[in-house]
Design a protein around this motif. Structure first.
Motif, PDB file in Angstrom:
ATOM      1  N   PRO A 294     -14.287  34.499 -90.169  1.00  0.00           N
ATOM      2  CA  PRO A 294     -15.037  33.542 -90.285  1.00  0.00           C
ATOM      3  C   PRO A 294     -16.373  33.688 -90.847  1.00  0.00           C
ATOM      4  CG  PRO A 294     -14.161  33.495 -88.118  1.00  0.00           C
ATOM      5  CD  PRO A 294     -13.745  34.890 -88.581  1.00  0.00           C
ATOM      6  N   LEU A 295     -17.104  34.485 -90.585  1.00  0.00           N
ATOM      7  CA  LEU A 295     -18.499  35.075 -91.250  1.00  0.00           C
ATOM      8  C   LEU A 295     -18.308  35.256 -92.674  1.00  0.00           C
ATOM      9  CD1 LEU A 295     -21.420  35.400 -90.977  1.00  0.00           C
ATOM     10  CD2 LEU A 295     -20.898  37.768 -90.537  1.00  0.00           C
ATOM     11  N   LEU A 296     -17.278  35.991 -93.065  1.00  0.00           N
ATOM     12  CA  LEU A 296     -17.349  36.273 -94.615  1.00  0.00           C
ATOM     13  C   LEU A 296     -16.742  34.786 -95.154  1.00  0.00           C
ATOM     14  CD1 LEU A 296     -15.247  39.468 -94.531  1.00  0.00           C
ATOM     15  CD2 LEU A 296     -17.443  39.041 -95.215  1.00  0.00           C
ATOM     16  N   ILE A 297     -15.846  34.185 -94.382  1.00  0.00           N
ATOM     17  CA  ILE A 297     -15.581  32.509 -95.201  1.00  0.00           C
ATOM     18  C   ILE A 297     -16.819  31.963 -95.378  1.00  0.00           C
ATOM     19  CG2 ILE A 297     -14.459  30.527 -94.789  1.00  0.00           C
ATOM     20  CD1 ILE A 297     -12.067  32.311 -93.564  1.00  0.00           C
ATOM     21  N   MET A 298     -17.760  31.892 -94.226  1.00  0.00           N
ATOM     22  CA  MET A 298     -18.722  30.801 -94.462  1.00  0.00           C
ATOM     23  C   MET A 298     -19.780  31.595 -95.470  1.00  0.00           C
ATOM     24  SD  MET A 298     -18.790  28.718 -92.479  1.00  0.00           S
ATOM     25  CE  MET A 298     -20.387  27.995 -92.308  1.00  0.00           C
ATOM     26  N   LEU A 299     -19.858  32.801 -95.751  1.00  0.00           N
ATOM     27  CA  LEU A 299     -20.996  33.430 -96.794  1.00  0.00           C
ATOM     28  C   LEU A 299     -20.282  33.138 -98.221  1.00  0.00           C
ATOM     29  CD1 LEU A 299     -21.816  36.617 -95.040  1.00  0.00           C
ATOM     30  CD2 LEU A 299     -23.342  34.863 -95.504  1.00  0.00           C
ATOM     31  N   SER A 300     -18.824  33.118 -98.304  1.00  0.00           N
ATOM     32  CA  SER A 300     -18.350  32.817 -99.694  1.00  0.00           C
ATOM     33  C   SER A 300     -18.467  31.588 -99.882  1.00  0.00           C
ATOM     34  CB  SER A 300     -16.783  33.372 -99.602  1.00  0.00           C
ATOM     35  OG  SER A 300     -16.554  34.636 -99.218  1.00  0.00           O
ATOM     36  N   VAL A 301     -18.250  30.610 -98.949  1.00  0.00           N
ATOM     37  CA  VAL A 301     -18.483  29.074 -99.220  1.00  0.00           C
ATOM     38  C   VAL A 301     -19.993  28.750 -99.674  1.00  0.00           C
ATOM     39  CG1 VAL A 301     -18.569  26.953 -98.002  1.00  0.00           C
ATOM     40  CG2 VAL A 301     -16.650  28.555 -97.749  1.00  0.00           C
ATOM     41  N   ARG A 302     -20.854  29.351 -98.869  1.00  0.00           N
ATOM     42  CA  ARG A 302     -22.191  29.146 -99.222  1.00  0.00           C
ATOM     43  C   ARG A 302     -22.705  29.768-100.542  1.00  0.00           C
ATOM     44  NH1 ARG A 302     -27.179  32.384 -96.263  1.00  0.00           N
ATOM     45  NH2 ARG A 302     -28.967  31.415 -97.187  1.00  0.00           N
ATOM     46  N   LYS A 303     -22.033  30.903-100.959  1.00  0.00           N
ATOM     47  CA  LYS A 303     -22.259  31.207-102.374  1.00  0.00           C
ATOM     48  C   LYS A 303     -21.747  30.461-103.284  1.00  0.00           C
ATOM     49  CE  LYS A 303     -22.601  35.192-104.919  1.00  0.00           C
ATOM     50  NZ  LYS A 303     -22.609  36.739-105.186  1.00  0.00           N
ATOM     51  N   LEU A 304     -20.808  30.003-103.100  1.00  0.00           N
ATOM     52  CA  LEU A 304     -19.759  29.026-104.071  1.00  0.00           C
ATOM     53  C   LEU A 304     -20.730  27.601-104.167  1.00  0.00           C
ATOM     54  CD1 LEU A 304     -15.974  29.756-103.371  1.00  0.00           C
ATOM     55  CD2 LEU A 304     -17.289  30.132-105.447  1.00  0.00           C
ATOM     56  N   ARG A 305     -21.172  27.222-103.030  1.00  0.00           N
ATOM     57  CA  ARG A 305     -21.584  25.781-103.287  1.00  0.00           C
ATOM     58  C   ARG A 305     -23.235  26.040-103.932  1.00  0.00           C
ATOM     59  NH1 ARG A 305     -20.228  23.311 -97.199  1.00  0.00           N
ATOM     60  NH2 ARG A 305     -17.994  22.936 -97.917  1.00  0.00           N
ATOM     61  N   ARG A 306     -23.828  27.186-103.611  1.00  0.00           N
ATOM     62  CA  ARG A 306     -25.154  27.523-104.278  1.00  0.00           C
ATOM     63  C   ARG A 306     -24.923  27.583-105.744  1.00  0.00           C
ATOM     64  NH1 ARG A 306     -28.951  32.072-101.288  1.00  0.00           N
ATOM     65  NH2 ARG A 306     -29.413  30.580 -99.447  1.00  0.00           N
ATOM     66  N   ARG A 307     -23.748  28.180-106.339  1.00  0.00           N
ATOM     67  CA  ARG A 307     -23.254  28.343-107.736  1.00  0.00           C
ATOM     68  C   ARG A 307     -23.171  27.166-108.276  1.00  0.00           C
ATOM     69  NH1 ARG A 307     -19.511  33.198-108.749  1.00  0.00           N
ATOM     70  NH2 ARG A 307     -21.329  34.251-107.991  1.00  0.00           N
ATOM     71  N   ALA A 308     -22.538  26.155-107.550  1.00  0.00           N
ATOM     72  CA  ALA A 308     -22.159  24.945-108.038  1.00  0.00           C
ATOM     73  C   ALA A 308     -23.260  24.008-108.191  1.00  0.00           C
ATOM     74  CB  ALA A 308     -21.276  24.287-107.272  1.00  0.00           C
ATOM     75  N   ARG A 309     -24.380  24.132-107.393  1.00  0.00           N
ATOM     76  CA  ARG A 309     -25.423  23.351-107.367  1.00  0.00           C
ATOM     77  C   ARG A 309     -26.282  23.906-108.569  1.00  0.00           C
ATOM     78  NH1 ARG A 309     -28.361  23.659-102.164  1.00  0.00           N
ATOM     79  NH2 ARG A 309     -26.593  25.161-101.658  1.00  0.00           N
ATOM     80  N   THR A 310     -26.392  25.088-108.612  1.00  0.00           N
ATOM     81  CA  THR A 310     -27.154  25.834-110.008  1.00  0.00           C
ATOM     82  C   THR A 310     -26.673  25.295-111.233  1.00  0.00           C
ATOM     83  OG1 THR A 310     -27.658  27.473-108.647  1.00  0.00           O
ATOM     84  CG2 THR A 310     -27.955  27.706-110.904  1.00  0.00           C
ATOM     85  N   ARG A 311     -25.209  25.243-111.559  1.00  0.00           N
ATOM     86  CA  ARG A 311     -24.577  24.857-112.622  1.00  0.00           C
ATOM     87  C   ARG A 311     -24.819  23.330-112.948  1.00  0.00           C
ATOM     88  NH1 ARG A 311     -18.933  27.772-112.257  1.00  0.00           N
ATOM     89  NH2 ARG A 311     -19.335  29.889-112.359  1.00  0.00           N
ATOM     90  N   ASP A 312     -24.836  22.563-111.684  1.00  0.00           N
ATOM     91  CA  ASP A 312     -25.073  21.029-111.862  1.00  0.00           C
ATOM     92  C   ASP A 312     -26.582  20.884-112.285  1.00  0.00           C
ATOM     93  OD1 ASP A 312     -22.495  20.275-111.364  1.00  0.00           O
ATOM     94  OD2 ASP A 312     -22.906  19.846-109.237  1.00  0.00           O
ATOM     95  N   ARG A 313     -27.410  21.693-111.638  1.00  0.00           N
ATOM     96  CA  ARG A 313     -28.675  21.474-111.950  1.00  0.00           C
ATOM     97  C   ARG A 313     -29.282  21.846-113.575  1.00  0.00           C
ATOM     98  NH1 ARG A 313     -32.247  23.885-107.791  1.00  0.00           N
ATOM     99  NH2 ARG A 313     -31.004  25.669-108.545  1.00  0.00           N
ATOM    100  N   ASP A 314     -28.399  22.950-113.879  1.00  0.00           N
ATOM    101  CA  ASP A 314     -28.751  23.467-115.516  1.00  0.00           C
ATOM    102  C   ASP A 314     -27.995  22.675-116.390  1.00  0.00           C
ATOM    103  OD1 ASP A 314     -30.586  25.275-114.188  1.00  0.00           O
ATOM    104  OD2 ASP A 314     -29.078  26.845-114.256  1.00  0.00           O
ATOM    105  N   GLY A 315     -26.928  22.081-116.023  1.00  0.00           N
ATOM    106  CA  GLY A 315     -26.181  21.486-117.017  1.00  0.00           C
ATOM    107  C   GLY A 315     -25.142  22.185-117.811  1.00  0.00           C
ATOM    108  N   ASP A 316     -24.717  23.346-117.015  1.00  0.00           N
ATOM    109  CA  ASP A 316     -23.907  24.063-117.658  1.00  0.00           C
ATOM    110  C   ASP A 316     -22.253  23.476-117.540  1.00  0.00           C
ATOM    111  OD1 ASP A 316     -25.733  25.836-118.617  1.00  0.00           O
ATOM    112  OD2 ASP A 316     -25.404  27.279-116.923  1.00  0.00           O
ATOM    113  N   GLY A 317     -22.185  22.602-116.691  1.00  0.00           N
ATOM    114  CA  GLY A 317     -20.994  21.802-116.521  1.00  0.00           C
ATOM    115  C   GLY A 317     -19.745  22.083-116.275  1.00  0.00           C
TER     116      GLY A 317
END
Length: 88
Positions: A65-88
């Protein structure tokens, strides 16, 4: 008495596994998976396999579960960064 405790723990395993499958959000699913790991560790202990139960507790209830949570966190951060930068 031992048979009754095995049946109770097996019902708990079935209910927790069903909850893990039915949960859609990956973060919540990791939490339910952790609970499933604990219940499985209890099952192994009831079935007189405490060494397997301890391994299940370490891997199934903590590490996975720790590895899953870390993966989810990283994916959500990456998605937020893409949305903010407009790479879409």
């Amino acid at each position: 008495m031992a048979d009754a405790s095995i049946v109770v723990v097996l019902v708990l395993v079935a209910a927790t596994a069903t909850a893990a499958v039915a949960t859609r959000d990956p973060a919540r699913q990791a939490l339910v998976l952790s609970v499933l790991g604990v219940v499985l560790a209890v099952l192994f202990t009831v079935l007189q396999a405490p060494d397997v139960g301890l391994s299940q507790l370490a891997v199934g209830a903590a590490l996975t579960p720790l590895l899953i949570m870390l993966s989810v966190r990283k994916l959500r951060r990456r998605a937020r960064t893409r949305d903010r930068d407009g790479d879409g």
